[in-house]
Design a protein around this motif. Structure first.
Motif, PDB file in Angstrom:
ATOM      1  N   TYR A 179       0.649  -1.162   0.089  1.00  0.00           N
ATOM      2  CA  TYR A 179      -0.070  -0.065   0.239  1.00  0.00           C
ATOM      3  C   TYR A 179       0.636   1.063   0.264  1.00  0.00           C
ATOM      4  N   LEU A 180       2.156   1.327   0.687  1.00  0.00           N
ATOM      5  CA  LEU A 180       2.852   2.672   1.061  1.00  0.00           C
ATOM      6  C   LEU A 180       3.499   3.154  -0.273  1.00  0.00           C
ATOM      7  N   LYS A 181       3.307   1.680  -0.904  1.00  0.00           N
ATOM      8  CA  LYS A 181       4.149   2.665  -2.961  1.00  0.00           C
ATOM      9  C   LYS A 181       3.241   3.591  -3.341  1.00  0.00           C
ATOM     10  N   GLY A 182       2.276   3.416  -3.063  1.00  0.00           N
ATOM     11  CA  GLY A 182       0.971   3.978  -3.568  1.00  0.00           C
ATOM     12  C   GLY A 182       0.734   3.636  -4.992  1.00  0.00           C
ATOM     13  N   ILE A 183       0.513   2.696  -5.639  1.00  0.00           N
ATOM     14  CA  ILE A 183       0.659   1.814  -6.645  1.00  0.00           C
ATOM     15  C   ILE A 183      -0.303   0.535  -6.675  1.00  0.00           C
ATOM     16  N   LYS A 184      -1.853   1.004  -7.373  1.00  0.00           N
ATOM     17  CA  LYS A 184      -2.684   0.036  -7.749  1.00  0.00           C
ATOM     18  C   LYS A 184      -2.274  -1.461  -7.969  1.00  0.00           C
ATOM     19  N   ASP A 185      -2.759  -2.204  -8.148  1.00  0.00           N
ATOM     20  CA  ASP A 185      -2.674  -3.515  -8.253  1.00  0.00           C
ATOM     21  C   ASP A 185      -2.883  -3.417 -10.265  1.00  0.00           C
ATOM     22  N   ASP A 186      -3.506  -2.020 -10.705  1.00  0.00           N
ATOM     23  CA  ASP A 186      -3.307  -2.765 -12.148  1.00  0.00           C
ATOM     24  C   ASP A 186      -2.549  -1.778 -13.174  1.00  0.00           C
ATOM     25  N   GLY A 187      -1.141  -1.319 -11.588  1.00  0.00           N
ATOM     26  CA  GLY A 187      -0.050  -0.401 -11.962  1.00  0.00           C
ATOM     27  C   GLY A 187      -0.500   1.328 -12.516  1.00  0.00           C
ATOM     28  N   THR A 188      -2.059   1.217 -11.717  1.00  0.00           N
ATOM     29  CA  THR A 188      -1.447   2.845 -12.030  1.00  0.00           C
ATOM     30  C   THR A 188      -1.906   3.897 -10.299  1.00  0.00           C
ATOM     31  N   PRO A 189      -1.038   4.789 -10.307  1.00  0.00           N
ATOM     32  CA  PRO A 189      -1.116   5.487  -8.889  1.00  0.00           C
ATOM     33  C   PRO A 189      -2.071   5.535  -7.943  1.00  0.00           C
ATOM     34  N   PHE A 190      -2.540   6.341  -6.967  1.00  0.00           N
ATOM     35  CA  PHE A 190      -3.650   6.560  -6.228  1.00  0.00           C
ATOM     36  C   PHE A 190      -2.132   7.000  -4.961  1.00  0.00           C
ATOM     37  N   ASP A 191      -3.286   8.057  -4.339  1.00  0.00           N
ATOM     38  CA  ASP A 191      -2.839   8.683  -3.142  1.00  0.00           C
ATOM     39  C   ASP A 191      -2.962   8.065  -1.560  1.00  0.00           C
ATOM     40  N   CYS A 192      -1.940   8.105  -1.460  1.00  0.00           N
ATOM     41  CA  CYS A 192      -1.698   7.412   0.359  1.00  0.00           C
ATOM     42  C   CYS A 192      -2.946   8.141   0.666  1.00  0.00           C
ATOM     43  N   SER A 193      -3.404   7.773   2.060  1.00  0.00           N
ATOM     44  CA  SER A 193      -4.560   8.780   2.622  1.00  0.00           C
ATOM     45  C   SER A 193      -3.368   9.748   3.770  1.00  0.00           C
ATOM     46  N   PRO A 194      -3.571  11.103   4.333  1.00  0.00           N
ATOM     47  CA  PRO A 194      -3.218  11.094   5.259  1.00  0.00           C
ATOM     48  C   PRO A 194      -2.942  10.390   6.676  1.00  0.00           C
ATOM     49  N   ASP A 195      -1.467  10.708   6.825  1.00  0.00           N
ATOM     50  CA  ASP A 195      -0.903   9.948   8.137  1.00  0.00           C
ATOM     51  C   ASP A 195      -0.029  10.518   8.136  1.00  0.00           C
ATOM     52  N   PRO A 196       0.491  10.634   9.410  1.00  0.00           N
ATOM     53  CA  PRO A 196       1.876  11.282  10.412  1.00  0.00           C
ATOM     54  C   PRO A 196       2.565  10.498   9.853  1.00  0.00           C
ATOM     55  N   MET A 197       2.552   9.610   9.805  1.00  0.00           N
ATOM     56  CA  MET A 197       4.508   8.797   9.708  1.00  0.00           C
ATOM     57  C   MET A 197       4.870   8.308   7.735  1.00  0.00           C
ATOM     58  N   LEU A 198       3.525   8.725   7.307  1.00  0.00           N
ATOM     59  CA  LEU A 198       3.601   8.002   5.930  1.00  0.00           C
ATOM     60  C   LEU A 198       5.023   8.861   5.473  1.00  0.00           C
ATOM     61  N   GLU A 199       5.279   9.643   4.956  1.00  0.00           N
ATOM     62  CA  GLU A 199       6.716   9.795   4.235  1.00  0.00           C
ATOM     63  C   GLU A 199       7.893   9.468   4.432  1.00  0.00           C
ATOM     64  N   GLU A 200       7.632   9.108   6.280  1.00  0.00           N
ATOM     65  CA  GLU A 200       8.772   8.691   6.362  1.00  0.00           C
ATOM     66  C   GLU A 200       8.566   7.002   6.060  1.00  0.00           C
ATOM     67  N   LEU A 201       7.215   6.293   6.641  1.00  0.00           N
ATOM     68  CA  LEU A 201       7.556   5.081   6.132  1.00  0.00           C
ATOM     69  C   LEU A 201       7.929   4.418   4.530  1.00  0.00           C
ATOM     70  N   GLN A 202       7.326   5.299   3.889  1.00  0.00           N
ATOM     71  CA  GLN A 202       7.798   5.580   2.708  1.00  0.00           C
ATOM     72  C   GLN A 202       9.001   5.531   2.208  1.00  0.00           C
ATOM     73  N   THR A 203       9.454   6.307   2.752  1.00  0.00           N
ATOM     74  CA  THR A 203      10.834   6.602   2.797  1.00  0.00           C
ATOM     75  C   THR A 203      11.673   4.773   2.337  1.00  0.00           C
ATOM     76  N   ILE A 204      11.285   4.376   4.021  1.00  0.00           N
ATOM     77  CA  ILE A 204      11.924   3.128   3.873  1.00  0.00           C
ATOM     78  C   ILE A 204      11.746   1.783   2.531  1.00  0.00           C
ATOM     79  N   VAL A 205       9.658   2.296   2.181  1.00  0.00           N
ATOM     80  CA  VAL A 205       9.719   1.195   1.804  1.00  0.00           C
ATOM     81  C   VAL A 205      10.214   1.352  -0.196  1.00  0.00           C
TER      82      VAL A 205
END
Length: 231
Positions: free
Chosen positions: A142-168
């Motif tokens: 989910y944190l990649k922000g890419i749907k199963d069909d390969g198109t992007p989506f915006d991950c929902s607001p989260d105070p740790m979103l940027e940090e966790l997305q950096t990990i993956v």
């Protein structure tokens, strides 16, 4: 038919624990993670999905129920039944997985971490846990922000979103031969999951599921179907 129950603060707390750690909120989170990746915008529509409906049914009835807090005034089995059969499919409650996915990093320790801690504390067989690990594996996808069909989506607001997305961020979808070590960094985070999932004996299992989810377009559906059907 409606009414009210006069009871104690202790019972009220038990009802809340039942809902938040077993019978409602964990099902919401599982649906939101996979619903976003599968392109859903309504929870009620997800309930018609041949994989998502049994996914949350089995999480509630089979995996979380062994450690449920029974408040006495409400039957946990009947409560889950009402949630799955009446509340979630109701089209007049237009809730969206994108809303429920807000602040997921803050919810996972309570909604799933507490159940895992109880399994460990009671010495229960963790090999019975399949779909809860699949939910947690889905978070790394989910944190990649890419749907199963390969198109992007915006991950929902989260105070740790940027940090966790950096990990993956180093992980690539559709590349089996890659460095998967970022997963160790993610799933050892007690602040995100409530416990170190490797110390809990679930880290490697979850890693294997993540690799399946990252296999390419269509991998989310295929992996979800595989584990739900097998469970």
């Amino acid at each position: 038919m409606g009414g009210a129950l006069y009871t104690t603060r202790e019972t009220v707390d038990k009802v809340e624990t039942m809902k938040v750690t077993t019978c409602l909120n964990p099902l919401h989170t599982a649906m939101s993670i996979y619903g976003c990746m599968l392109g859903y915008t309504l929870i009620s529509a997800e309930m018609a999905d041949e994989d998502l409906r049994p996914f949350i049914q089995k999480i509630g009835y089979m995996e979380a129920m062994p450690v449920v807090v029974d408040p006495g005034v409400l039957n946990p089995y009947e409560f889950i039944g009402a949630v799955i059969n009446r509340r979630l499919p109701n089209p007049f409650m237009p809730d969206a997985p994108q809303r429920i996915a807000m602040d997921t990093s803050q919810k996972l320790p309570i909604r799933f971490g507490e159940t895992l801690k109880k399994y460990i504390a009671r010495g229960l067989d963790k090999s019975n846990l399949v779909l809860i690990p699949l939910t947690l594996a889905g978070y790394a996808r989910y944190l990649k922000g890419i749907k199963d069909d390969g198109t992007p989506f915006d991950c929902s607001p989260d105070p740790m979103l940027e940090e966790l997305q950096t990990i993956v961020a180093p992980l690539q979808i559709g590349k089996p031969d890659q460095d998967w070590s970022p997963l160790k960094k993610l799933y050892s985070r007690k602040d995100v999951f409530g416990l170190d999932l490797y110390e809990a004996g679930l880290g490697e299992q979850i890693e294997g599921m993540v690799k399946e989810l990252y296999a390419g377009n269509g991998a989310v559906r295929a992996t979800l179907h595989k584990y739900v059907a097998a469970r």
